[in-house]
Design an enzyme around this catalytic site. Structure first.
Site, short mmCIF file in Angstrom:
data_model
loop_
_atom_site.label_atom_id
_atom_site.label_comp_id
_atom_site.label_asym_id
_atom_site.label_seq_id
_atom_site.Cartn_x
_atom_site.Cartn_y
_atom_site.Cartn_z
N LYS A 88 -3.54 8.14 -9.30
CA LYS A 88 -3.76 7.12 -8.28
C LYS A 88 -4.97 6.28 -8.69
O LYS A 88 -5.83 6.73 -9.46
CB LYS A 88 -4.03 7.76 -6.91
CG LYS A 88 -3.63 6.89 -5.73
CD LYS A 88 -2.12 6.90 -5.49
CE LYS A 88 -1.79 6.21 -4.18
NZ LYS A 88 -0.34 6.24 -3.89
N GLY A 125 0.49 1.47 12.06
CA GLY A 125 0.47 0.72 10.81
C GLY A 125 1.84 0.12 10.53
O GLY A 125 2.74 0.83 10.11
N VAL A 126 2.00 -1.18 10.78
CA VAL A 126 3.29 -1.83 10.55
C VAL A 126 3.15 -2.87 9.42
O VAL A 126 3.43 -4.04 9.58
CB VAL A 126 3.86 -2.48 11.83
CG1 VAL A 126 4.56 -1.45 12.67
CG2 VAL A 126 2.79 -3.19 12.65
N GLY A 127 2.69 -2.35 8.27
CA GLY A 127 2.63 -3.17 7.06
C GLY A 127 3.96 -3.12 6.34
O GLY A 127 5.02 -3.05 6.97
N ASN A 128 3.94 -3.13 5.02
CA ASN A 128 5.18 -3.17 4.25
C ASN A 128 6.13 -2.04 4.59
O ASN A 128 7.32 -2.25 4.81
CB ASN A 128 4.86 -3.15 2.75
CG ASN A 128 4.32 -4.47 2.25
OD1 ASN A 128 4.51 -5.51 2.88
ND2 ASN A 128 3.62 -4.43 1.12
N VAL A 129 5.62 -0.82 4.61
CA VAL A 129 6.47 0.34 4.89
C VAL A 129 6.73 0.49 6.38
O VAL A 129 7.88 0.64 6.81
CB VAL A 129 5.84 1.63 4.33
CG1 VAL A 129 6.65 2.85 4.77
CG2 VAL A 129 5.77 1.57 2.81
N TYR A 133 6.68 -1.61 8.82
CA TYR A 133 7.53 -2.65 9.38
C TYR A 133 9.00 -2.40 9.03
O TYR A 133 9.88 -2.50 9.89
CB TYR A 133 7.09 -4.02 8.87
CG TYR A 133 7.86 -5.16 9.50
CD1 TYR A 133 7.50 -5.67 10.74
CD2 TYR A 133 8.96 -5.72 8.85
CE1 TYR A 133 8.20 -6.71 11.33
CE2 TYR A 133 9.67 -6.75 9.42
CZ TYR A 133 9.29 -7.24 10.66
OH TYR A 133 10.01 -8.27 11.23
#
Length: 357
Positions: free
Chosen positions: A83, A183-187, A189
């Protein structure tokens, strides 16, 4: 404690290489950590975030890279875990020079690390790094979703949540299920879209108001504050932002029957998993359910077909069913069972090589 003494940090776990990345000209500050390459080259995303200091960033990259090893092993992939993190605001501090400098660090490592997108970075950023190193994933022309692994992560999450709901409630029908997404970011959402299509009622929280506004508009979601989302009266709580959502403060406040999120390292400590178990809450190990992205990237690099990738993503359900069965039979936490199964697969941890930072 001095960052130079990283081997004595509690999150150090026989990592093979840890590198501090600094470039004064571009403002780059960050770290790369390779945990284990027994099964193959390390693969893991590059996170860009406003860490409070370098110590916080180092702790995060150590935990995240270890999690990648376990994730890849549990997903039966011939890759290891690594990472990287960049300290800074991805909306204002990112630059082409900074990304090129990070690419140089990846290219000069003593062990194989394949960098990919993560929170705060995207496909365009990987293309810039690819100008300096071949060790980049998610940049293959013509690949599904343009190399973005987040749709596969979200789909794997959807499959996993259905498996958890089936185990906890006796049916995987999500119609009417109340699900809170932190958390409604890329994943998050994309997961919300799948859950909404399946008939779930959604509650959302995010540090960026525009993300919540989109969820309200598209999924008829209800907005809850970031500070309160974990204690919302729902059936499933899904942390999909940064790690540590389940900690000393929140663990006894969770009201959901199932915790199943895409965020890495949701548990601040394994003890929190034990507490959830004692409370009768089914806690799905994060690296078992959020493996869709690493599966996507592995298939992309190997030139695998889409049908085979979809079958592999669907197998997340079978893996979770096995974990739930073993946990029920042994009385141990799902997290402990997942760790043991993953450790069996990547064999004995090597002492590895340590690159002083």
């Amino acid at each position: 404690m001095s960052i130079m003494n990283y081997t004595s940090l509690p999150d150090f776990d026989h990592h093979e290489e840890v590198v501090r990345c600094v470039d004064e000209g571009s403002g780059l500050r960050g770290f790369i950590a390779v945990h284990n390459t027994n099964r193959g080259p390390a693969l893991g995303g590059c996170r860009m975030w406003t860490y409070g200091d370098e110590a916080a960033a180092l702790a995060d990259v150590l935990r995240l890279s270890r999690g990648q090893t376990y994730k890849a092993a549990l997903a039966n992939l011939d890759i290891g875990g690594g990472k990287s993190v960049i300290i800074g605001d991805p909306r204002s501090d990112k630059s082409r020079d900074l990304l090129l400098a990070m690419g140089d660090y990846v290219n000069n490592l003593n062990v194989s690390y394949i960098i990919a997108e993560d929170s705060g970075t995207g496909v365009a950023d990987m293309r810039v790094m690819n100008e300096r190193t071949q060790w980049v994933a998610g940049v293959v022309e013509g690949s599904e979703h343009g190399g973005d692994p987040s749709p596969s992560t979200a789909y794997g999450m959807f499959v996993g949540i259905k498996a958890a709901v089936r185990h906890r409630f006796g049916s995987d029908n999500l119609a009417g299920m109340r699900i809170a997404i932190q958390g409604v970011g890329n994943v998050g959402y994309r997961l919300g879209a799948l859950l909404y299509e399946a008939g779930a009622s959604l509650y959302v929280a995010d540090v960026f108001a525009d993300n919540c506004e989109c969820a309200v508009r598209e999924f008829d979601a209800r907005v809850v504050s970031v500070e309160e989302i974990h204690r919302t009266e729902v059936d499933v709580y899904s942390p999909c932002a940064l790690g540590g959502a389940i900690n000393d403060r929140t663990v006894m406040q969770i009201k959901a029957a199932v915790v199943a999120g895409a965020a890495n390292n949701q548990l601040s400590s394994p003890l929190h998993g034990n507490r959830l178990q004692k409370r009768g809450i089914l806690c799905v190990p994060d690296y078992a359910i959020n493996a869709g992205g690493i599966i996507d990237i592995a298939y992309e690099r190997a030139g695998g077909d889409q049908e085979g990738k979809r079958r592999h993503l669907d197998s997340i359900s079978d893996t979770l069913a096995e974990l739930f069965r073993r946990a029920d039979e042994s009385g141990r936490s799902t997290a402990r069972v997942a760790d043991e199964l993953a450790e069996e697969r990547f064999q004995k941890r090597s002492e590895g090589r340590h690159h002083q930072i």
